[in-house]
Design a protein around this motif. Structure first.
Motif, PDB file in Angstrom:
ATOM      1  N   TYR A 120       3.032  -4.632  -3.104  1.00  0.00           N
ATOM      2  CA  TYR A 120       1.901  -4.846  -3.538  1.00  0.00           C
ATOM      3  C   TYR A 120       0.902  -3.512  -3.104  1.00  0.00           C
ATOM      4  CZ  TYR A 120      -3.046  -6.809  -3.389  1.00  0.00           C
ATOM      5  OH  TYR A 120      -4.254  -6.842  -4.020  1.00  0.00           O
ATOM      6  N   GLY A 121       0.042  -3.333  -3.916  1.00  0.00           N
ATOM      7  CA  GLY A 121      -0.709  -1.984  -3.934  1.00  0.00           C
ATOM      8  C   GLY A 121       0.043  -0.619  -4.184  1.00  0.00           C
TER       9      GLY A 121
ATOM     10  N   GLN B 115       0.820   3.027  -5.840  1.00  0.00           N
ATOM     11  CA  GLN B 115       0.028   3.770  -6.777  1.00  0.00           C
ATOM     12  C   GLN B 115       0.958   4.996  -7.000  1.00  0.00           C
ATOM     13  OE1 GLN B 115      -3.510   5.541  -4.914  1.00  0.00           O
ATOM     14  NE2 GLN B 115      -3.760   7.030  -6.415  1.00  0.00           N
TER      15      GLN B 115
ATOM     16  N   ASN C  20       0.753  -1.159   0.033  1.00  0.00           N
ATOM     17  CA  ASN C  20      -0.052  -0.002   0.080  1.00  0.00           C
ATOM     18  C   ASN C  20       0.997   1.391   0.009  1.00  0.00           C
ATOM     19  OD1 ASN C  20      -2.237  -1.478  -0.040  1.00  0.00           O
ATOM     20  ND2 ASN C  20      -2.076  -1.916   2.150  1.00  0.00           N
TER      21      ASN C  20
ATOM     22  N   GLN D 277       2.462  -6.439  -7.700  1.00  0.00           N
ATOM     23  CA  GLN D 277       1.330  -6.585  -8.114  1.00  0.00           C
ATOM     24  C   GLN D 277       0.351  -5.294  -7.623  1.00  0.00           C
ATOM     25  OE1 GLN D 277      -0.415 -10.289  -6.151  1.00  0.00           O
ATOM     26  NE2 GLN D 277       1.159 -11.585  -7.036  1.00  0.00           N
ATOM     27  N   ASN D 278      -0.838  -5.189  -8.326  1.00  0.00           N
ATOM     28  CA  ASN D 278      -1.732  -4.091  -8.186  1.00  0.00           C
ATOM     29  C   ASN D 278      -0.867  -2.715  -8.295  1.00  0.00           C
ATOM     30  OD1 ASN D 278      -4.212  -2.922  -7.531  1.00  0.00           O
ATOM     31  ND2 ASN D 278      -3.903  -3.369  -5.480  1.00  0.00           N
TER      32      ASN D 278
END
Length: 71
Positions: free
Chosen positions: A29-30, A32, A7, A56-57
């Motif tokens: 992961y996560g 942005q 995140n 991922q993501n």
């Protein structure tokens, strides 16, 4: 460099003519990324932009990458 981060948000960042990797995400992961700018001139030894591996993501938006030319 970001390793095994969850995140993660990177925003409003400008990287110019980095001597090595501009930005790298590994085993994250996560992620942005928003409103980021990466610049390297044509004669730079580092024209890779953003490295993403085993991650991922990922969302990349409103971002400019100019490796090999200045934006």
């Amino acid at each position: 460099r970001f390793d095994a981060v969850h995140n993660l948000r990177v925003q409003n960042l400008e990287i110019v003519n980095s001597p090595q990797i501009h930005m790298k995400f590994s085993k994250c992961y996560g992620v942005q990324i928003t409103n980021m700018q990466v610049n390297a001139p044509g004669d730079s030894p580092n024209t890779d932009g953003i490295h993403i591996s085993e991650t991922q993501n990922v969302l990349i938006q409103d971002t400019q990458i100019g490796c090999g030319t200045f934006l």
